[in-house]
Scaffold this active site. Structure first.
Site, PDB file in Angstrom:
ATOM      1  N   HIS A  57       0.896  -1.166   0.000  1.00  8.01           N
ATOM      2  CA  HIS A  57       0.000   0.000   0.000  1.00  8.01           C
ATOM      3  C   HIS A  57       0.931   1.211   0.000  1.00  8.01           C
ATOM      4  CE1 HIS A  57      -2.360  -3.017   2.286  1.00  8.01           C
ATOM      5  NE2 HIS A  57      -3.421  -2.444   1.776  1.00  8.01           N
ATOM      6  N   ASP A  60       2.430   1.732   3.342  1.00  5.92           N
ATOM      7  CA  ASP A  60       3.340   0.720   3.899  1.00  5.92           C
ATOM      8  C   ASP A  60       4.767   1.137   3.575  1.00  5.92           C
ATOM      9  OD1 ASP A  60       1.104  -0.831   4.428  1.00  5.92           O
ATOM     10  OD2 ASP A  60       1.336  -2.050   2.620  1.00  5.92           O
ATOM     11  N   MET A  91       2.648  -5.825  -7.213  1.00  5.90           N
ATOM     12  CA  MET A  91       1.324  -5.192  -7.138  1.00  5.90           C
ATOM     13  C   MET A  91       1.370  -3.989  -6.196  1.00  5.90           C
ATOM     14  SD  MET A  91      -1.223  -5.234  -4.587  1.00  5.90           S
ATOM     15  CE  MET A  91      -1.900  -6.677  -3.789  1.00  5.90           C
ATOM     16  N   GLU A 184     -11.146  -6.224  -5.101  1.00  6.35           N
ATOM     17  CA  GLU A 184     -11.178  -7.225  -4.029  1.00  6.35           C
ATOM     18  C   GLU A 184     -12.396  -7.031  -3.122  1.00  6.35           C
ATOM     19  OE1 GLU A 184      -7.506  -7.356  -1.822  1.00  6.35           O
ATOM     20  OE2 GLU A 184      -8.420  -8.459  -0.165  1.00  6.35           O
ATOM     21  N   LYS A 186     -15.127  -8.028   0.004  1.00  2.00           N
ATOM     22  CA  LYS A 186     -15.132  -8.548   1.386  1.00  2.00           C
ATOM     23  C   LYS A 186     -16.505  -8.240   1.976  1.00  2.00           C
ATOM     24  CE  LYS A 186     -12.272  -8.463   5.574  1.00  2.00           C
ATOM     25  NZ  LYS A 186     -11.125  -7.863   6.264  1.00  2.00           N
ATOM     26  N   GLU A 220     -10.268 -13.283  -2.468  1.00  4.50           N
ATOM     27  CA  GLU A 220      -9.479 -13.740  -1.307  1.00  4.50           C
ATOM     28  C   GLU A 220     -10.222 -14.847  -0.570  1.00  4.50           C
ATOM     29  OE1 GLU A 220      -7.491 -10.897   1.260  1.00  4.50           O
ATOM     30  OE2 GLU A 220      -8.222 -11.949   3.035  1.00  4.50           O
ATOM     31  N   HIS A 223     -12.218 -13.920   2.608  1.00  3.82           N
ATOM     32  CA  HIS A 223     -13.368 -13.037   2.426  1.00  3.82           C
ATOM     33  C   HIS A 223     -14.598 -13.823   1.979  1.00  3.82           C
ATOM     34  CE1 HIS A 223     -10.482  -9.384   1.817  1.00  3.82           C
ATOM     35  NE2 HIS A 223     -10.296 -10.015   2.953  1.00  3.82           N
ATOM     36  N   ASP A 248      -5.654 -13.499  -3.671  1.00  2.08           N
ATOM     37  CA  ASP A 248      -5.159 -13.398  -2.294  1.00  2.08           C
ATOM     38  C   ASP A 248      -5.393 -14.731  -1.596  1.00  2.08           C
ATOM     39  OD1 ASP A 248      -4.304 -10.819  -2.584  1.00  2.08           O
ATOM     40  OD2 ASP A 248      -5.701  -9.927  -1.134  1.00  2.08           O
ATOM     41  N   ASP A 258     -12.315 -12.031  10.748  1.00  2.00           N
ATOM     42  CA  ASP A 258     -11.282 -12.119   9.701  1.00  2.00           C
ATOM     43  C   ASP A 258      -9.965 -12.619  10.302  1.00  2.00           C
ATOM     44  OD1 ASP A 258      -9.746 -11.706   7.474  1.00  2.00           O
ATOM     45  OD2 ASP A 258      -9.729  -9.518   7.631  1.00  2.00           O
ATOM     46  N   ASP A 260      -7.096 -14.264   8.614  1.00  2.00           N
ATOM     47  CA  ASP A 260      -5.842 -14.144   7.852  1.00  2.00           C
ATOM     48  C   ASP A 260      -4.834 -15.253   8.157  1.00  2.00           C
ATOM     49  OD1 ASP A 260      -6.331 -11.960   6.193  1.00  2.00           O
ATOM     50  OD2 ASP A 260      -5.884 -10.525   7.784  1.00  2.00           O
ATOM     51  N   ASP A 290      -1.974 -13.230   1.327  1.00  2.00           N
ATOM     52  CA  ASP A 290      -2.451 -12.109   2.145  1.00  2.00           C
ATOM     53  C   ASP A 290      -2.867 -12.646   3.510  1.00  2.00           C
ATOM     54  OD1 ASP A 290      -3.164  -9.670   2.999  1.00  2.00           O
ATOM     55  OD2 ASP A 290      -4.960  -9.469   1.780  1.00  2.00           O
TER      56      ASP A 290
HETATM   57  C1  GCO Z   1      -8.037  -7.197   4.416  1.00  2.00           C
HETATM   58  C2  GCO Z   1      -7.659  -7.161   2.950  1.00  2.00           C
HETATM   59  C3  GCO Z   1      -6.409  -6.375   2.671  1.00  2.00           C
HETATM   60  C4  GCO Z   1      -6.261  -6.078   1.180  1.00  2.00           C
HETATM   61  C5  GCO Z   1      -5.183  -5.095   0.937  1.00  2.00           C
HETATM   62  C6  GCO Z   1      -4.887  -4.912  -0.523  1.00  2.00           C
HETATM   63  O1  GCO Z   1      -8.823  -8.071   4.772  1.00  2.00           O
HETATM   64  O2  GCO Z   1      -7.569  -6.362   5.187  1.00  2.00           O
HETATM   65  O3  GCO Z   1      -7.539  -8.481   2.499  1.00  2.00           O
HETATM   66  O4  GCO Z   1      -5.302  -7.077   3.152  1.00  2.00           O
HETATM   67  O5  GCO Z   1      -5.994  -7.236   0.464  1.00  2.00           O
HETATM   68  O6  GCO Z   1      -5.555  -3.879   1.500  1.00  2.00           O
HETATM   69  O7  GCO Z   1      -5.599  -3.906  -1.054  1.00  2.00           O
HETATM   70 MN    MN Z   2      -6.673  -9.191   0.693  1.00  2.00          MN
HETATM   71 MN    MN Z   3      -8.373  -9.950   3.910  1.00  2.00          MN
END
Ligand code: GCO
Ligand code: MN
Ligand code: MN
Length: 390
Positions: A57, A60, A91, A184, A186, A220, A223, A248, A258, A260, A290
């Site tokens: 990002h 980041d 990316m 993307e 969610k 993802e 998600h 992702d 969430d 991850d 991700d």
């Molecule tokens: C989340 C998202 C993020 C995005 C990222 C890329 O759940 O926080 O998956 O990780 O993928 O912001 O744009």
């Molecule tokens: Mn993501």
């Molecule tokens: Mn995510």
């Protein structure tokens, strides 16, 4: 013999600065790992080995309030680390969720000035991504949602989002960035409800964009699972529409916040069918992990987390190959697929003559219903291949 599950850059595995760089902070507790600089994270990925590239990002890499001088130093250090570790930037994406200015959304905010700022911030973030050679640009609308629908007309929210994307496609074309956008979805988190909750919602939106050809999706695992959906089917829809521009990979228990988690660590069977789908359909885009290491992990364990993510993918790829060549599976597949050129031809392109022939056909429902479908056998053999039974 060389380890067949050792990744190489050709596997196109990538990690985000925010994933391996995650400090373990959560809503209930402080960080458990130090904040590493972008260059330190790239060095860590170099140590992991076999990684293709890194994603970021805008903030980041360059903090939102960095001075020009600070920004130049960070970029120089980051570029040096990429070079010494032979890593690409794959990316880029924009942080449109962290700053309090985006508390009620970015492109969909009720405030025209916030919307304009979000588009401007994305233009600058695209400049930064382009400077490092990124050709894929991800849009994750972290704050594009609502807790109460009294706040705005959700139809208007969709229109605002579309208009921002159309503008930014124009910007990428005009700047000659040659980027492809990946949207993307969610369902929730951080908002109570998001306006584009599933990959399917984005696939529908894309066709209404001015530059639909340059826009695809970035599904993802977590998600789609948070929404209780089958991720493999979401990806299949994207592949069939030729819109799978990025992916992702992570993992997630159904019905939880969430999480991850490391790819393949929760739902091995889903992960297997996902890898098989991507490999069978020759997906050649980036495979981005991700996900975050457990909050208990130290630097060494973060390295294990990154290695494990890639290794699981490659192990499942080998299992998918094994599945495709398995005699018993092949025999069962032949048994369950009843192809007939004549009959399929009938319901292909419509003609009145075909409709007449079809209309006059007689089907024996009892005979059709009596055909065996040994899916139990097929699924058990699948599980055994997954468990390593030869
Ligand atoms: C989340 C998202 C993020 C995005 C990222 C890329 O759940 O926080 O998956 O990780 O993928 O912001 O744009
Ligand atoms: Mn993501
Ligand atoms: Mn995510």
């Amino acid at each position: 013999m060389a380890d067949p599950f050792k990744p190489t850059a050709k596997d196109r595995f990538t990690f985000g600065l925010w994933t391996v760089g995650n400090t373990g902070r959560d809503p209930f507790g402080e960080a458990t790992r130090p904040r590493w600089s972008p260059a330190e994270i790239v060095d860590l990925l170099g140590e992991v080995g076999g990684v293709h590239g890194v994603n970021f990002h805008d903030n980041d890499l360059v903090p939102i309030d960095a001075s020009e001088e600070e920004s130049a130093t960070i970029k120089r250090d980051f570029a040096g680390a990429l070079k010494r570790n032979k890593l690409q930037v794959a990316m880029g994406t924009t942080n449109l969720f962290g700053d309090p200015a985006f508390k009620d959304g970015a492109f969909t905010s009720n405030d025209a000035e916030v919307r304009a700022y979000a588009v401007q911030k994305t233009m600058r973030a695209m400049d930064l991504a382009a400077e490092f050679g990124a050709k894929i640009y991800v849009f994750w609308g972290g704050r594009e949602g609502a807790e109460t629908d009294a706040a705005k007309d959700p139809v208007e929210a969709v229109r605002r989002f579309r208009s921002a994307l159309d503008f930014l496609c124009g910007y990428s074309i005009e700047q000659g960035y040659d980027m492809r956008f990946a949207l993307e979805a969610k369902p929730n988190e951080p908002r109570g409800h998001m306006y584009f909750p599933t990959t399917g919602h984005y696939l529908a939106l894309i066709n209404s964009l001015k530059h639909a050809e340059m826009v695809g999706v970035n599904p993802e695992v977590a998600h789609e699972h948070m929404a209780g959906l089958n991720f493999v089917h979401a990806v299949a829809g994207a592949l069939e529409a030729e819109k799978l521009f990025h992916i992702d990979l992570n993992d997630q228990e159904f019905g939880r916040y969430d999480q991850d988690l490391r790819f393949g660590s929760v739902n091995l069977k889903h992960a297997f069918f996902l890898v098989k789908l991507l490999e069978d359909h020759k997906y050649d885009g980036y495979k981005h992990f991700d996900s975050h290491a457990f909050r208990t992990a130290d630097r060494d364990d973060v390295i294990e987390f990154a290695r494990g993510s890639m290794r699981t993918y490659l192990l499942l790829k080998e299992r998918a190959k094994r599945w495709n060549s398995d005699k018993e599976i092949k025999r069962l597949l032949r048994k369950i697929n009843k192809a007939s050129k004549d009959i399929d031809g009938l319901t292909g392109d419509f003609t009145p003559a075909r409709a007449e022939t079809l209309g006059a056909m007689e089907f024996n429902r009892e005979k059709l219903a009596a055909r065996p479908l040994p899916y139990e056998r097929l699924d058990q053999r699948t599980m055994e291949i997954l468990m390593g039974v030869e």
